[in-house]
Design a protein around this motif. Structure first.
Motif, PDB file in Angstrom:
ATOM      1  N   ALA A   1      -8.630   2.807  -6.052  1.00  0.00           N
ATOM      2  CA  ALA A   1      -7.846   3.940  -5.412  1.00  0.00           C
ATOM      3  C   ALA A   1      -8.670   4.300  -3.983  1.00  0.00           C
ATOM      4  O   ALA A   1      -9.946   3.998  -3.634  1.00  0.00           O
ATOM      5  CB  ALA A   1      -8.284   5.437  -6.279  1.00  0.00           C
ATOM      6  N   VAL A   2      -8.035   4.916  -3.243  1.00  0.00           N
ATOM      7  CA  VAL A   2      -8.547   4.959  -1.635  1.00  0.00           C
ATOM      8  C   VAL A   2      -8.806   6.241  -1.706  1.00  0.00           C
ATOM      9  O   VAL A   2      -8.166   7.512  -2.000  1.00  0.00           O
ATOM     10  CB  VAL A   2      -7.307   4.752  -0.583  1.00  0.00           C
ATOM     11  N   VAL A   3     -10.036   6.670  -0.993  1.00  0.00           N
ATOM     12  CA  VAL A   3     -10.481   8.185  -1.012  1.00  0.00           C
ATOM     13  C   VAL A   3     -10.780   8.467   0.606  1.00  0.00           C
ATOM     14  O   VAL A   3     -11.384   7.620   0.981  1.00  0.00           O
ATOM     15  CB  VAL A   3     -11.814   8.300  -1.847  1.00  0.00           C
ATOM     16  N   HIS A   4     -10.470   9.643   0.929  1.00  0.00           N
ATOM     17  CA  HIS A   4     -10.773   9.859   2.428  1.00  0.00           C
ATOM     18  C   HIS A   4     -11.831  10.968   2.291  1.00  0.00           C
ATOM     19  O   HIS A   4     -11.535  12.160   1.724  1.00  0.00           O
ATOM     20  CB  HIS A   4      -9.411  10.334   3.138  1.00  0.00           C
ATOM     21  N   PHE A   5     -12.627  11.002   3.360  1.00  0.00           N
ATOM     22  CA  PHE A   5     -13.757  12.004   3.487  1.00  0.00           C
ATOM     23  C   PHE A   5     -13.788  12.468   4.711  1.00  0.00           C
ATOM     24  O   PHE A   5     -13.847  11.869   5.710  1.00  0.00           O
ATOM     25  CB  PHE A   5     -15.220  11.233   3.306  1.00  0.00           C
ATOM     26  N   THR A   6     -13.855  13.798   4.878  1.00  0.00           N
ATOM     27  CA  THR A   6     -14.023  14.480   5.977  1.00  0.00           C
ATOM     28  C   THR A   6     -15.205  15.447   5.749  1.00  0.00           C
ATOM     29  O   THR A   6     -15.175  16.370   5.064  1.00  0.00           O
ATOM     30  CB  THR A   6     -12.813  15.470   6.569  1.00  0.00           C
ATOM     31  N   PRO A   7     -16.306  15.251   6.681  1.00  0.00           N
ATOM     32  CA  PRO A   7     -17.703  16.115   6.615  1.00  0.00           C
ATOM     33  C   PRO A   7     -17.315  17.514   6.846  1.00  0.00           C
ATOM     34  O   PRO A   7     -16.467  17.656   7.818  1.00  0.00           O
ATOM     35  CB  PRO A   7     -18.651  15.656   7.555  1.00  0.00           C
ATOM     36  N   LEU A   8     -17.750  18.405   5.985  1.00  0.00           N
ATOM     37  CA  LEU A   8     -17.573  19.773   6.295  1.00  0.00           C
ATOM     38  C   LEU A   8     -18.429  20.347   7.431  1.00  0.00           C
ATOM     39  O   LEU A   8     -19.425  19.907   7.692  1.00  0.00           O
ATOM     40  CB  LEU A   8     -18.018  20.563   4.928  1.00  0.00           C
TER      41      LEU A   8
END
Ligand code: SAM
Length: 334
Positions: free
Chosen positions: A226-233
């Motif tokens: 699965a592909v996971v996308h992360f955007t730092p808060l």
């Protein structure tokens, strides 16, 4: 303006297919290195589209292998793509892509676990942490044995705003074993809720964006991905040092089926365990009979804040490790 439009409309010229590249350069996957390749360029295009608009972006691709995702990134109109690949067999095939996209693809034969991306792109890309994310993206389909330690390392970098996050809130899109992706994105109360869920979600907005069935890879792995996308808060949900948060979270989840006081109690030496655990839970306002999976990030914030105060009052507390205490006891007995 004219040049940015030119960048945005770049397309690779006709090239041999990835399957042909694999044949041409004899790039058989090495099973021991968990090499599984994506050959379908419609699928790699779909994955890369999920990273958002990459026009004029600076992209760091980790583990490009024969270059399927690499081609899709180049076709997305990036300003520059830097790839880091450990296996030297892939370098000539990547070089062929670089020749087809002059000035756009930089190839590094190296290890993502040690490569310093913070010096690789122009300083002018840097944004303040509170601003919108910089036009710098990390994309990768790595072996699962590398992607999990790597995301932990990068989450620590997010907390310290260094490494790839020297540029600001650099976004990442990585492939994991499906079960790991479910843990990273699991909500409070779900079966998959774990240490990884808290560590990722206190620092980043985390989205499970695509499941890739095993049969999409060559050779087919035993599990789905699965592909996971992360955007730092902009503001981490817990404002304590990464190692402290990691310790509290790790302890809380070590008896995942028991009440949370069991695991959290292991933060304290046996002689003071009962009293200190009671104090921690009371001051943090956490019900001791919650299971670890029922704890929200906000519960962990309170637990970490109180544990930090307790560590400030007792300078030996943070270094305490219950396994070490058990080992010493059994040595004495033995
Ligand atoms: N990205 C390609 C694709 O999707 O078809 C290849 C995927 S394959 C699962 C993983 C790739 O990562 C392989 O090319 C492997 O050699 C590379 N790799 C593994 N460990 C690495 C590391 N520590 N640093 C850089 N590359 C690595």
């Amino acid at each position: 303006m004219a040049s940015s439009r030119a960048l945005g409309t770049f397309r690779l010229p006709p090239l041999p297919t990835i399957r042909e590249i694999i044949k041409l350069f004899r790039l058989q996957a090495v099973k021991q290195l968990s090499q599984n390749f994506l050959l379908d360029l419609r699928l790699t295009d779909k994955i890369v589209r999920k990273a958002g608009n990459l026009t004029n972006a600076y992209v760091y691709e980790v583990g490009p292998g024969p270059g399927g995702i690499t081609r899709s990134i180049l076709n997305a109109g990036v300003a520059e793509l830097l790839v880091v690949e450990k296996d030297s067999r892939f370098i000539p095939g990547l070089q062929m892509l670089s020749d087809a996209a002059p000035g756009k693809l930089r190839i590094v034969h190296g290890d993502v676990l040690t490569f310093k991306i913070e010096r690789a792109f122009p300083e002018s890309l840097q944004r303040r942490w509170e601003d919108d994310p910089p036009n710098v993206h990390i994309i990768g389909n790595l072996p699962f044995s590398v992607s999990t330690p790597l995301i932990i390392k990068w989450l620590e970098n997010v907390s310290q705003r260094n490494g790839p996050f020297t540029y600001g809130r650099t976004r990442m899109m990585l492939t994991f074993q499906k079960e790991v992706a479910e843990r990273l994105t699991a909500t409070t109360g779900s079966k998959q809720r774990s240490r990884l869920s808290i560590m990722a979600q206190y620092l980043c907005d985390v989205q499970h964006i695509l499941t890739i069935p095993g049969q999409a890879f060559v050779p087919k792995p035993e599990v789905d991905s699965a592909v996971v996308h992360f955007t730092p808060l902009t503001q981490p949900r817990i404002e304590q040092p990464f190692k402290l948060v990691e310790k509290v979270v790790q302890n809380a989840f070590q008896f995942r089926r028991k009440y949370c006081h069991r695991g959290l109690g292991m933060l304290f030496p046996e002689a003071q365990r009962l009293e200190s655990t009671g104090k921690l839970l009371e001051l943090a306002d956490v019900d001791p009979t919650f299971r670890p999976t029922q704890l929200t990030v906000s519960h962990f914030k309170s637990l970490c804040d109180v544990y930090r105060k307790m560590c400030d009052e007792d300078p030996h507390l943070f270094a305490y490790n219950f396994r070490e205490e058990l080992r010493q006891k059994s040595e004495k007995r033995g």
